[in-house]
Design a protein around this motif. Structure first.
Motif, PDB file in Angstrom:
ATOM      1  N   HIS A  23       8.480   4.253   3.752  1.00 25.68           N
ATOM      2  CA  HIS A  23       8.314   5.628   3.275  1.00 25.68           C
ATOM      3  C   HIS A  23       9.687   6.124   2.825  1.00 25.68           C
ATOM      4  O   HIS A  23      10.593   6.284   3.637  1.00 25.68           O
ATOM      5  CB  HIS A  23       7.753   6.531   4.364  1.00 25.68           C
ATOM      6  CG  HIS A  23       7.533   7.943   3.908  1.00 25.68           C
ATOM      7  ND1 HIS A  23       6.541   8.287   3.018  1.00 25.68           N
ATOM      8  CD2 HIS A  23       8.184   9.099   4.206  1.00 25.68           C
ATOM      9  CE1 HIS A  23       6.580   9.592   2.789  1.00 25.68           C
ATOM     10  NE2 HIS A  23       7.569  10.102   3.505  1.00 25.68           N
ATOM     11  N   ALA A  43      -8.015   6.481  -5.110  1.00 27.28           N
ATOM     12  CA  ALA A  43      -6.592   6.614  -5.448  1.00 27.28           C
ATOM     13  C   ALA A  43      -5.777   5.492  -4.807  1.00 27.28           C
ATOM     14  O   ALA A  43      -4.886   4.911  -5.439  1.00 27.28           O
ATOM     15  CB  ALA A  43      -6.072   7.977  -4.996  1.00 27.28           C
ATOM     16  N   THR A  44      -6.061   5.188  -3.548  1.00 33.06           N
ATOM     17  CA  THR A  44      -5.345   4.101  -2.881  1.00 33.06           C
ATOM     18  C   THR A  44      -5.652   2.769  -3.546  1.00 33.06           C
ATOM     19  O   THR A  44      -4.758   1.936  -3.744  1.00 33.06           O
ATOM     20  CB  THR A  44      -5.735   4.036  -1.395  1.00 33.06           C
ATOM     21  OG1 THR A  44      -5.534   5.305  -0.788  1.00 33.06           O
ATOM     22  CG2 THR A  44      -4.903   2.997  -0.666  1.00 33.06           C
ATOM     23  N   LEU A  86      -4.394   1.771   5.622  1.00 33.83           N
ATOM     24  CA  LEU A  86      -4.537   2.602   4.432  1.00 33.83           C
ATOM     25  C   LEU A  86      -5.835   3.393   4.479  1.00 33.83           C
ATOM     26  O   LEU A  86      -6.826   2.922   5.048  1.00 33.83           O
ATOM     27  CB  LEU A  86      -4.565   1.726   3.182  1.00 33.83           C
ATOM     28  CG  LEU A  86      -3.364   0.848   2.888  1.00 33.83           C
ATOM     29  CD1 LEU A  86      -3.717  -0.154   1.802  1.00 33.83           C
ATOM     30  CD2 LEU A  86      -2.191   1.698   2.462  1.00 33.83           C
ATOM     31  N   TRP A 131       0.939  -0.842   4.504  1.00 37.46           N
ATOM     32  CA  TRP A 131       2.193  -0.251   4.037  1.00 37.46           C
ATOM     33  C   TRP A 131       3.165  -0.204   5.214  1.00 37.46           C
ATOM     34  O   TRP A 131       2.757  -0.151   6.383  1.00 37.46           O
ATOM     35  CB  TRP A 131       1.985   1.138   3.436  1.00 37.46           C
ATOM     36  CG  TRP A 131       1.454   2.174   4.395  1.00 37.46           C
ATOM     37  CD1 TRP A 131       0.146   2.342   4.778  1.00 37.46           C
ATOM     38  CD2 TRP A 131       2.212   3.167   5.102  1.00 37.46           C
ATOM     39  NE1 TRP A 131       0.046   3.376   5.671  1.00 37.46           N
ATOM     40  CE2 TRP A 131       1.291   3.910   5.884  1.00 37.46           C
ATOM     41  CE3 TRP A 131       3.565   3.504   5.131  1.00 37.46           C
ATOM     42  CZ2 TRP A 131       1.700   4.968   6.695  1.00 37.46           C
ATOM     43  CZ3 TRP A 131       3.969   4.558   5.952  1.00 37.46           C
ATOM     44  CH2 TRP A 131       3.047   5.274   6.711  1.00 37.46           C
ATOM     45  N   ARG A 138      -3.626   2.376  -6.703  1.00 36.65           N
ATOM     46  CA  ARG A 138      -2.211   2.114  -6.413  1.00 36.65           C
ATOM     47  C   ARG A 138      -2.001   0.675  -5.942  1.00 36.65           C
ATOM     48  O   ARG A 138      -1.074  -0.012  -6.406  1.00 36.65           O
ATOM     49  CB  ARG A 138      -1.705   3.086  -5.353  1.00 36.65           C
ATOM     50  CG  ARG A 138      -0.226   2.917  -5.017  1.00 36.65           C
ATOM     51  CD  ARG A 138       0.274   4.026  -4.128  1.00 36.65           C
ATOM     52  NE  ARG A 138      -0.255   3.980  -2.780  1.00 36.65           N
ATOM     53  CZ  ARG A 138      -1.081   4.878  -2.260  1.00 36.65           C
ATOM     54  NH1 ARG A 138      -1.508   5.902  -2.989  1.00 36.65           N
ATOM     55  NH2 ARG A 138      -1.511   4.760  -1.013  1.00 36.65           N
ATOM     56  N   GLY A 185       0.780  -1.232   0.000  1.00 34.70           N
ATOM     57  CA  GLY A 185       0.000   0.000   0.000  1.00 34.70           C
ATOM     58  C   GLY A 185       0.807   1.274   0.000  1.00 34.70           C
ATOM     59  O   GLY A 185       0.235   2.373   0.043  1.00 34.70           O
ATOM     60  N   ALA A 186       2.131   1.179  -0.055  1.00 34.22           N
ATOM     61  CA  ALA A 186       2.970   2.378   0.032  1.00 34.22           C
ATOM     62  C   ALA A 186       2.821   3.264  -1.199  1.00 34.22           C
ATOM     63  O   ALA A 186       2.581   2.793  -2.314  1.00 34.22           O
ATOM     64  CB  ALA A 186       4.434   1.985   0.210  1.00 34.22           C
ATOM     65  N   ASP A 187       2.984   4.552  -0.984  1.00 38.42           N
ATOM     66  CA  ASP A 187       2.920   5.527  -2.072  1.00 38.42           C
ATOM     67  C   ASP A 187       4.309   5.659  -2.695  1.00 38.42           C
ATOM     68  O   ASP A 187       4.914   6.726  -2.711  1.00 38.42           O
ATOM     69  CB  ASP A 187       2.444   6.873  -1.534  1.00 38.42           C
ATOM     70  CG  ASP A 187       2.182   7.875  -2.659  1.00 38.42           C
ATOM     71  OD1 ASP A 187       2.151   7.462  -3.832  1.00 38.42           O
ATOM     72  OD2 ASP A 187       2.010   9.072  -2.352  1.00 38.42           O
ATOM     73  N   ALA A 188       4.817   4.538  -3.201  1.00 37.72           N
ATOM     74  CA  ALA A 188       6.160   4.480  -3.796  1.00 37.72           C
ATOM     75  C   ALA A 188       6.246   3.200  -4.608  1.00 37.72           C
ATOM     76  O   ALA A 188       5.482   2.253  -4.379  1.00 37.72           O
ATOM     77  CB  ALA A 188       7.226   4.479  -2.699  1.00 37.72           C
ATOM     78  N   HIS A 217       0.143  -2.361  -7.820  1.00 39.33           N
ATOM     79  CA  HIS A 217       1.211  -3.101  -7.157  1.00 39.33           C
ATOM     80  C   HIS A 217       0.943  -4.608  -7.178  1.00 39.33           C
ATOM     81  O   HIS A 217       1.867  -5.410  -7.390  1.00 39.33           O
ATOM     82  CB  HIS A 217       1.367  -2.611  -5.715  1.00 39.33           C
ATOM     83  CG  HIS A 217       2.038  -1.286  -5.614  1.00 39.33           C
ATOM     84  ND1 HIS A 217       2.076  -0.550  -4.441  1.00 39.33           N
ATOM     85  CD2 HIS A 217       2.699  -0.541  -6.531  1.00 39.33           C
ATOM     86  CE1 HIS A 217       2.749   0.581  -4.638  1.00 39.33           C
ATOM     87  NE2 HIS A 217       3.133   0.599  -5.899  1.00 39.33           N
TER      88      HIS A 217
END
Length: 293
Positions: free
Chosen positions: A101, A117-118, A112, A98, A121, A67-70, A125
Motif C-alpha cells: 500500500h 473493479a477489482t 481481495l 495484495w 485491475r 491485487g494492489a490498488d497501485a 496487472h
C-alpha cells in the motif's frame, strides 16, 4: 517457457542443497521463491545453478502484489525477467492477493474484494506481467480467513473470468481451497469443480495449523509448517480424477524437516500421480516413477 513434468516436486531449501547434489534424488522438479534470488550472485545462485543442471525449475513469486490498488513495481518485474532468462524456467506463478500500500510493503498475502473493479485491475496487472516477462503466468487461489461484504462474485467465478480475460493459467493450491472452504463453511469439492480446471498448470499441497474462531468453530491457518493433512490428500485425489496427472509441489516453509522426510511426502504425491495416469491411459515408467505423455 517449457511446461513442468506431471510429477511431484519440492520447494528448494538451502539446508537441503547438499543432500540433493550428493544423492541426486528422483524428484520431478524444484521450486524457489523469486524474492530470495533477486541478487546478482552468491551461494544461493551457485547452488541453484548446479541443481538446475539436473532438474526442471519453477519460480513462485510472493511480492508482485497483483491485487494492489497501485501500479506494479517495474523494478520487480525486471528482476523477475532476469531470473526467468537466467534459469530457463519451466513455470512462473504468483498469488491472487495484495501485499503493498503506497510505499509500505506488508509481509502477508491479503484477500481481495471480488468485484468488477477489482477484476479489471487484476486483469490489467496480469496482462502487464505477461507482456513484460514474455510468458504465461499461473495465478494461485488464496487461503482466506475473512471475506468482503462488498464482493459481488464468488471466488471461483472471479478466478474463472480472470483466466478467461487474460489467458493466464491457474496454480490450484488444494490446501488453500480446503482451508478457505472450511473457514467459510463451504464445500471444497464444489469449489474445486467450479474452477477452470482445464487451465490448471500446477498444483500445490501444504500443511496447515488448526485453531478456533470466536464461536469455537475450526479456523485453519495456511502455515506451511506441517505435513499435508488427510482431507487435503483426499481432495487432491479427487482433483486428479478430474484433470489427470499434473505437476504437484509439496510446500514446506516452516519447521522444515530433513530432506528424506520431504522426499517421502513427495513420493506419496508421485504414487497418486501414477495412479491417475494409469486410470486415464497415460504412459507410465513405473521403474523410475516417471510419467510421460
Amino acid at each position: 517457457m517449457k511446461s513442468l513434468p506431471a510429477r511431484a516436486g519440492l520447494g528448494l531449501k538451502s539446508m537441503h542443497f547438499r543432500d540433493i547434489l550428493d544423492k541426486g534424488p528422483d524428484v520431478g522438479f524444484f521450486e524457489v521463491h523469486a524474492e530470495n534470488y533477486m541478487v546478482p550472485g552468491g551461494p544461493l545462485h551457485h547452488y541453484l545453478g548446479r541443481i538446475r543442471e539436473s532438474y526442471p525449475l519453477s519460480l513462485h513469486g510472493v511480492g508482485l502484489s497483483i491485487g494492489a490498488d497501485a501500479p506494479l513495481d517495474e523494478a520487480h518485474l525486471d528482476a523477475l525477467a532476469v531470473l526467468i532468462d537466467r534459469y530457463e524456467l519451466h513455470a512462473f506463478s504468483e498469488h491472487l492477493a495484495w501485499s503493498s500500500h503506497g510505499d509500505m510493503f506488508l509481509n502477508d498475502l491479503l484477500p481481495l474484494p471480488y468485484t468488477a473493479a477489482t477484476l479489471a485491475r487484476v486483469c490489467d496487472h496480469i496482462d502487464q506481467v505477461q507482456s513484460h516477462l514474455g510468458c504465461r503466468m499461473l495465478i494461485e487461489n488464496p487461503a482466506t480467513y475473512v471475506e468482503f461484504s462488498t464482493s459481488t462474485l464468488s471466488e471461483a467465478d472471479f478466478i474463472s473470468e480472470m483466466v478467461r480475460r487474460t489467458g493466464c493459467g491457474l496454480l490450484l493450491d488444494v490446501s488453500n481451497a480446503y482451508v478457505s472452504c472450511v473457514n467459510h463453511h463451504r464445500d471444497p469439492q464444489a469449489y474445486i469443480r467450479a474452477l477452470p480446471l482445464d487451465q490448471v498448470g500446477q498444483i500445490h499441497l501444504a500443511g496447515f495449523a488448526t485453531q478456533a474462531d470466536a464461536n469455537g468453530d475450526p479456523l485453519l491457518i495456511d502455515s506451511h509448517g506441517a505435513p499435508v493433512a488427510q482431507g487435503v490428500w483426499a481432495l487432491y485425489t479427487e482433483l486428479l480424477g478430474l484433470i489427470g496427472p499434473c505437476a504437484t509441489l509439496i510446500e514446506r516453509d516452516n519447521d522444515i524437516p530433513p530432506f528424506d522426510v520431504m522426499l517421502a511426502e513427495a513420493n506419496l504425491s508421485e504414487a497418486l500421480l501414477v495412479q491417475a495416469a494409469q486410470a486415464q491411459g497415460v504412459g507410465v515408467e513405473l521403474a523410475a516413477g516417471r510419467i510421460s505423455a
